[in-house]
Write a protein that holds these residues in place. Structure first.
Motif, PDB file in Angstrom:
ATOM      1  N   CYS A 105      -6.102  -6.146   1.865  1.00 17.60           N
ATOM      2  CA  CYS A 105      -5.453  -7.214   1.089  1.00 17.60           C
ATOM      3  C   CYS A 105      -6.457  -8.335   0.768  1.00 17.60           C
ATOM      4  CB  CYS A 105      -4.279  -7.783   1.864  1.00 17.60           C
ATOM      5  SG  CYS A 105      -3.360  -6.553   2.799  1.00 17.60           S
ATOM      6  N   CYS A 147      -3.963 -11.972   3.572  1.00 23.67           N
ATOM      7  CA  CYS A 147      -3.070 -11.108   4.344  1.00 23.67           C
ATOM      8  C   CYS A 147      -2.338 -11.946   5.399  1.00 23.67           C
ATOM      9  CB  CYS A 147      -3.861  -9.982   4.991  1.00 23.67           C
ATOM     10  SG  CYS A 147      -2.796  -8.671   5.652  1.00 23.67           S
ATOM     11  N   CYS A 190       0.350  -8.334  -0.695  1.00 29.14           N
ATOM     12  CA  CYS A 190       1.655  -7.774  -1.078  1.00 29.14           C
ATOM     13  C   CYS A 190       2.255  -8.593  -2.229  1.00 29.14           C
ATOM     14  CB  CYS A 190       2.606  -7.796   0.113  1.00 29.14           C
ATOM     15  SG  CYS A 190       2.161  -6.611   1.395  1.00 29.14           S
TER      16      CYS A 190
HETATM   17 FE1  FES Z   1      -1.701  -7.583   3.901  1.00 24.89          FE
HETATM   18 FE2  FES Z   1       0.897  -7.458   2.972  1.00 24.89          FE
HETATM   19  S1  FES Z   1      -0.129  -6.155   4.394  1.00 24.89           S
HETATM   20  S2  FES Z   1      -0.675  -8.863   2.520  1.00 24.89           S
END
Ligand code: FES
Length: 580
Positions: A60, A128, A201
């Motif tokens: 992320c 993240c 996400c």
């Molecule tokens: Fe890293 Fe959602 S798992 S931002």
């Protein structure tokens, strides 16, 4: 907004390393010069630590090295001296047993990285879930001028012609497979479609929530939270933040000036308006503890109670972060709160200006994505805090992600002693459970697991999914993913591992959940409860060494943020002993 900028020029802490003609200053400058830096960079200008949580194993945040270059450009442009510092990066999707177990370790290590090194101000490159709170906690404890730059959400996923969100759709697809409504083959194909670009996400999960919390607190430039990771404007805001932090150091605008009690109240109300993650509760409680503000679960309930959820994003709503950005992003939400009298307008932000000044002229470009208060997803957004003999110190639920009809419910407990017990029995057709039961999961709290995993939204038994049941009341001392949903009571305190009442719930007990009246009650007599608690014995052995030992010895309850007891409060950036 009582902040008064400090006088500039003045001596900064980095000059203790880099100024003068002593042997030690020659030593410090000389070593850094092996990177090719010229003499005039050591003239007392602000040294800006760009704390970078990039890691190949934190996908992320996989693009943050590129953003760091833009931050550096901004720092150079403003006459600062940027130094990029890799820091402990807690990846939500990689760390075992659970990322949360390492939030405090990251915060501790980064606090010392800041304090022990010649840094005058910091840029937190985060994204993240745990990276944002852990770095904010470290910055709060050292209290040097700080600005947050998040990596931004990934683009919408697309699968079988429909937009799909990271996390939320994976949970949905998993349930569909169990219910026999999706093939395993299709599920495997979704794997590459759901998370198709750089970034965090793309739902209003924990990462986007914490980016929004940072912005609502005033710790990031206005508009930062929603810009997609791959949008050129993400790089622009990184550069602007690099420019800005230099002036923040000159002004001595610190986290303690920005993160006031009123700023936390702004953040709590923002969380209600965006339908944000339950994880924000635990992170903001811990962060407030670092700044020395006595924020409580009751503040969450009080401030969030009358906030309408107006951001129509998964998991509470329909859209994804990309649409949220195009609609105007968080500034539109803050403006709406301000117009409703739910924003402390004068709170100063990292920009040096008040939060209201930053948002008062923004426009909502898509009222389907950012709704009017009249058309809100729910008028009672926010996080509800329920209490009772099952949770004397409180438990939380996110009503906007729950089934309305289950918010008031009485049912028979089906108890899982821990997550392994749950995994062993949940798929068993002989499990004595029906749709009216209340699923109870124990020993998943901060000490118990240890680390408080995101398992509170335990999947329903396949035999009920196959009957078309999509939600049941679930209660645990665990957390749940910010991308998850359901009538899920979380963070029950005290936790089972410390002998909280949840530890003595038995199969067949009746449990009453009454969210409107904020009650969570185990329907047994006080005498019976007291007897069970006296007879209770710890179920799990504690770690005897290593970090797991440190964690279990010192982690506090979820109701106060699950920080370590020895890390509460602000310790400042002064170095205790100087060997040079
Ligand atoms: Fe890293 Fe959602 S798992 S931002």
């Amino acid at each position: 907004m009582a902040f008064k900028p400090a006088v500039w020029p003045r001596k900064l802490r980095s000059t203790k390393w880099y100024s003068g003609t002593s042997r030690d200053s020659i030593y410090h400058r000389g070593w850094l010069k092996n990177q090719g830096y010229p003499d005039d960079l050591f003239d007392g200008r602000p040294v800006i630590g760009i704390l970078n949580t990039w890691s190949d194993l934190t996908p992320c945040n996989g693009h943050l090295r590129e953003l760091a270059e833009k931050v550096k450009a901004g720092v150079w442009e403003s006459g600062g001296f940027p130094v990029e510092v890799p820091v402990f990066s807690v990846s939500e999707n990689t760390f075992r047993p659970t990322a949360m177990m390492f939030r405090n370790l990251a915060a501790l290590s980064i606090e010392e990285q800041i304090r022990g090194q010649p840094i005058d101000g910091t840029v937190l490159l985060v994204g993240c879930d745990k990276t944002t709170p852990s770095l904010l906690m470290a910055a709060a404890s050292t209290d040097l001028p700080t600005i947050v730059v998040t990596g931004g959400p990934m683009l919408n996923g697309w699968f079988q012609g429909k937009a799909v969100g990271a996390g939320t759709h994976l949970w949905q697809f998993s349930e569909l497979v169990k219910a026999g409504k999706m093939t395993q083959e299709a599920f495997l194909k979704a794997e590459s479609a759901v998370t198709r670009s750089s970034g965090t996400c793309n739902t209003m999960g924990t990462s986007s929530t914490m980016a929004s919390m940072a912005e609502a607190l005033g710790m990031a430039l206005s508009g930062n939270a929603a810009i997609p990771a791959v949008d050129s404007r993400r790089r622009t805001i990184a550069q602007l933040s690099g420019r800005r932090i230099v002036q923040m150091v000159k002004d001595d605008l610190k986290p303690s000036d920005i993160m006031t009690r009123s700023a936390f109240e702004n953040a709590i109300r923002t969380n209600g308006a965006i339908g944000g993650s339950t994880n924000a509760v635990i992170h903001l409680l811990a962060l407030a503890g670092r700044v020395g503000i006595d924020l409580t679960l009751d503040d969450w309930d009080r401030c969030g109670r009358d906030v309408a959820t107006i951001v129509n994003l998964l998991p509470s709503g329909q859209y994804l972060m990309e649409e949220f950005y195009y609609a105007g992003g968080l500034p539109v939400v803050l403006k709406s709160l301000g117009k409703a009298g739910l924003l402390h307008r004068d709170e100063i932000t990292a920009s040096g200006s008040s939060i209201w000044n930053e948002v008062k002229d923004v426009i909502n470009y898509n009222p389907d994505v950012i709704l009017s208060i009249e058309k809100a997803i729910t008028q009672q957004g926010g996080i509800a805090v329920v209490k009772g003999n099952l949770a004397p110190q409180g438990a939380i639920i996110k009503p906007s992600a729950a089934s309305k009809k289950l918010l008031t419910h009485r049912g028979r407990a089906v108890v899982f002693e821990d997550i392994d017990d749950y995994k062993r029995r949940i798929n068993d057709d002989a499990l004595d459970i029906d749709k009216n039961c209340v699923m109870v999961l124990k020993n998943c709290g901060p000490k118990g697991y240890p680390g408080m995993p995101e398992v509170g939204n335990m999947g329903l038994p396949p035999k009920l999914l196959q009957q078309g049941i999509t939600d049941m009341v679930r209660i645990s001392d665990a957390r749940m993913s910010g991308t998850a949903y359901g009538t899920v009571v979380l963070h029950t305190a005290p936790e089972a591992a410390t002998g909280g009442p949840i530890a003595v719930v038995r199969n067949g007990d009746m449990i009453e959940l009454d969210v409107p009246n904020r009650r969570l009650q185990l329907d047994i007599s006080d005498t019976e409860l007291a007897t069970r608690l006296v007879q209770w014995q710890p179920q799990h052995e504690h770690a005897l060494s290593g970090y797991a030992w440190l964690h279990q010895q010192h982690v506090q309850g979820a109701d106060t943020g699950a920080d370590f007891d020895f890390l509460n409060g602000c310790r400042g950036a002064a170095v205790a002993r100087d060997s040079h």
